[in-house]
Scaffold this motif. Structure first.
Motif, PDB file in Angstrom:
ATOM      1  N   ARG A 163      -7.842  -1.171   2.663  1.00 46.31           N
ATOM      2  CA  ARG A 163      -7.038  -2.270   3.203  1.00 46.31           C
ATOM      3  C   ARG A 163      -6.468  -3.132   2.080  1.00 46.31           C
ATOM      4  N   SER A 220     -11.495 -10.360   3.311  1.00 49.85           N
ATOM      5  CA  SER A 220     -11.806  -9.164   2.530  1.00 49.85           C
ATOM      6  C   SER A 220     -12.769  -9.489   1.394  1.00 49.85           C
ATOM      7  N   LEU A 271      -9.626   0.076  10.084  1.00 49.44           N
ATOM      8  CA  LEU A 271      -9.199  -1.042   9.242  1.00 49.44           C
ATOM      9  C   LEU A 271      -8.884  -2.281  10.074  1.00 49.44           C
ATOM     10  N   TRP A 299       1.046   0.467   6.529  1.00 47.18           N
ATOM     11  CA  TRP A 299       0.333   0.386   7.806  1.00 47.18           C
ATOM     12  C   TRP A 299       0.980   1.293   8.856  1.00 47.18           C
ATOM     13  N   LYS A 308       3.523  -3.356   2.404  1.00 47.91           N
ATOM     14  CA  LYS A 308       2.392  -3.487   3.332  1.00 47.91           C
ATOM     15  C   LYS A 308       2.730  -2.895   4.700  1.00 47.91           C
ATOM     16  N   ASP A 322     -12.620  -1.414   3.564  1.00 45.91           N
ATOM     17  CA  ASP A 322     -12.063  -2.660   3.041  1.00 45.91           C
ATOM     18  C   ASP A 322     -11.286  -2.432   1.744  1.00 45.91           C
ATOM     19  N   TYR A 365      -6.728   3.851  10.800  1.00 46.37           N
ATOM     20  CA  TYR A 365      -5.952   2.658  11.146  1.00 46.37           C
ATOM     21  C   TYR A 365      -6.777   1.715  12.019  1.00 46.37           C
TER      22      TYR A 365
END
Length: 631
Positions: free
Chosen positions: A115, A29, A22, A8, A4, A112, A19
């Motif tokens: 993400r 979510s 998100l 990111w 994760k 989404d 970025y």
């Protein structure tokens, strides 16, 4: 670093806008990752609102592999993924198809989904891959612009007939209209790129011939490069001649000393009838009708108005313009080959597009658009009152079969034309790529994405408030070459012409040899096969490989600079056809005979085109030699 965090950090570095997009999402979510208890089975994704799984619940990757296999993709240089999902279609494509280079666009409407994906799948290598482009939560003009930019800059343009649209079924069904519009935007980007590189070499030859005939205009006049960033941070105004110009043109009268005003060529007459003058008018059309825009104007209409034209225009247009000139190059190889520095701009297809790029090059910020309707007026008018060809121009471009509906500035849709829509697409691209704030003060017409919409009065009150006398600044900055410089530059161009003639001769000989090789294939391979003998695949491979290597000449610097702009439309068309044939599921002999046939036709055309260029260069050589002798 866990998956994760790695995702990111990579996203932040490569796609900072995505970025931020998100980060702005609600904490909760709508999508969940479903992990499998079975070893070797990849995770699935679930829409929590609908309960739908994105992939087969038993073995997601096996399903995706089968989907890619069923598509029978032989060429995978240009791929548009409609919906990201878990990116399994991207992984499967690289697993199953020989993917080398190319350009690959991952389009996902819903941020989404990305993400959720980044929680469990390491996609850092895809995010940083130079050939992969993520488009997440983007509007269609951004998608058009991104694809257009990539195709223009890379060899992916040669694969436009083999573009693969690979949809993730659930994502596609959730936003079907959006993804269908992505397909249309991709096809529009392809059309615009092919239009940029030309549809007809004879049309390109008109521009090159005009350029060579206009060599004295190039040598004797200053270039736009002398004004680069000369008005940094100052407001600039584009004046086009759409029907809405009638609403606010009078406001221009009081700001001519407070903003750099650049008009499309047709605006000179419209403003002259109202007793106003822009600081520059620009022109780029190669054909003679443009020259009529300056006919029958009084001499004072041209005073203190610089003609910022690209030298591909017809010599008669220069002749009819009775004022001072500034040379502006388009980004064509011909101007790079001349090597007489004047300033090169990436100019779109209209004089309005050109006016915008000039103001951007001058450093103007903001840039304010007026009269840039790119659409019919409410009364059906095509142009402002006082236009050369009338308020309702009777041109086939504005007839019913060429109508299209586009998003409007003040209404959901307005009626445009296919030609205007082409100009509009370039505006989308130019504005989205620009560092300047762009204000659309057209007060009607089509919406240009990336612009801020306000009235011209509001734009003036907010941005055009300080006097600085743009005309005086232009006059102070521009300088003209002296006699010694002109002589040196004529000698330099003469040397270029001599080199060009050598390049033409070598290229003709190469293409004649390639044509002979095509005939060898027909005689030694195809005719025996057509008479019942076994197909000689080894000989076919040898000849086709040698022929395909011949197109490397298009990357040769000498060929590119002297001839590529002239022949590029035919060269690109040929390469597109070759790649289309090789992508088909056909027997080897059918692929090879079609490739040879396409290349044979190309060689025949290329020889004739280059002979024509030789003739033009010889005429220019005689002209330059005569001028050097006469002093």
């Amino acid at each position: 670093m866990d998956i994760k965090e790695k995702n990111w950090q990579t996203l932040k570095q490569r796609y900072p806008q995505i970025y931020e997009r998100l980060l702005a999402l609600p904490a909760q979510s709508d999508y969940a990752i479903i992990m499998s208890s079975k070893e070797g089975i990849v995770p699935n994704m679930k829409n929590l609102k609908t309960g739908r799984l994105f992939y087969n619940p038993v073995n997601p990757m096996a399903e995706v592999h089968q989907d890619i296999k069923n598509r029978k993709l032989k060429v995978a240089q240009f791929n548009v993924f409609l919906g990201a999902g878990m990116l399994y279609h991207v992984f499967a494509l690289y697993d199953l198809v020989k993917v080398q280079g190319g350009s690959h666009f991952i389009v996902e409407k819903n941020p989404d989904i990305l993400r959720a994906l980044m929680e469990v799948v390491d996609i850092s290598a895809i995010l940083t891959h130079p050939n992969v482009h993520f488009l997440v939560g983007e509007e269609l003009p951004v998608i058009f612009t991104t694809i257009n930019n990539v195709l223009t800059a890379t060899d992916t343009k040669f694969y436009v007939k083999t573009v693969n649209f690979i949809e993730q079924a659930v994502a596609f069904s959730e936003n079907k209209e959006y993804y269908l519009n992505v397909v249309r935007a991709t096809k529009d980007a392809i059309k615009e790129v092919l239009n940029f590189f030309g549809n007809d070499p004879h049309d390109s030859m008109i521009g090159i011939e005009n350029t060579l005939l206009n060599i004295d205009e190039i040598l004797n006049n200053p270039g736009i490069n002398q004004l680069k960033d000369a008005f940094k941070g100052r407001p600039g105004i584009v004046v086009a001649t759409g029907p809405s110009l009638n609403k606010n043109v009078e406001l221009l009268r009081d700001v001519l000393d407070k903003a750099v005003v650049v008009g499309a060529d047709a605006s000179l007459r419209v403003l002259a009838k109202r007793g106003m003058k822009p600081h520059m008018v620009c022109s780029l059309e190669r054909l003679t009708p443009t020259s009529k825009l300056f006919e029958e104007l009084l001499p004072e209409a041209f005073e203190d108005v610089y003609f910022a034209a690209t030298p591909v225009i017809h010599p008669l247009t220069y002749q009819n313009y009775k004022g001072k000139r500034i040379v502006v190059y388009r980004n064509f190889a011909t101007f790079k080959w001349l090597d007489i520095e004047k300033g090169i701009l990436n100019i779109g297809p209209s004089s309005g597009n050109m006016a915008f790029k000039i103001l951007e090059y001058l450093g103007c910020d903001p840039i304010i658009l007026i009269g840039q309707d790119l659409a019919f007026g409410e009364d059906g008018n095509t142009h402002a009152s006082g236009s050369t060809f009338g308020e309702k121009e009777a041109h086939t471009a504005y007839t019913e079969p060429n109508y299209v509906l586009v998003e409007g500035n003040y209404s959901p849709q307005v009626r445009s034309s296919k030609v205007w829509n082409m100009f509009l697409n370039y505006y989308h691209k130019d504005v989205l790529n620009s560092q300047a704030k762009v204000i659309n003060a057209t007060e009607g017409g089509a919406k240009i994405h990336g612009t801020e919409i306000m009235t011209f009065k509001e734009a003036i009150g907010k941005y055009v408030t300080e006097s600085f006398d743009p005309l005086a600044a232009i006059k102070r900055t521009l300088t003209y070459p002296d006699g010694e410089t002109l002589t040196a530059q004529r000698k330099q161009v003469l040397d270029k012409v001599d080199q060009g003639l050598m390049t033409c001769g070598k290229s003709i000989e190469l293409f004649k040899g390639c044509h002979a090789l095509c005939m060898e294939y027909i005689e030694k391979v195809w005719i025996p096969f057509s008479q019942g003998q076994p197909y000689n695949e080894a000989e076919g491979n040898r000849i086709v490989t040698e022929l395909e290597q011949s197109v490397q000449i298009f990357r040769d610097p000498d060929f590119f600079n002297v001839l590529m702009h002239y022949v590029q439309s035919y060269a690109i068309k040929t390469m597109i056809e070759v790649h289309d044939i090789t992508a088909r599921d056909l027997p080897v002999h059918e692929i090879q005979v079609n490739v040879v046939s396409i290349l044979k036709d190309m060689y025949e055309v290329m020889i004739q085109l280059i002979i024509k260029m030789e003739e033009l260069l010889k005429v220019l050589k005689e002209k330059l030699e005569a001028e050097l002798i006469s002093g």
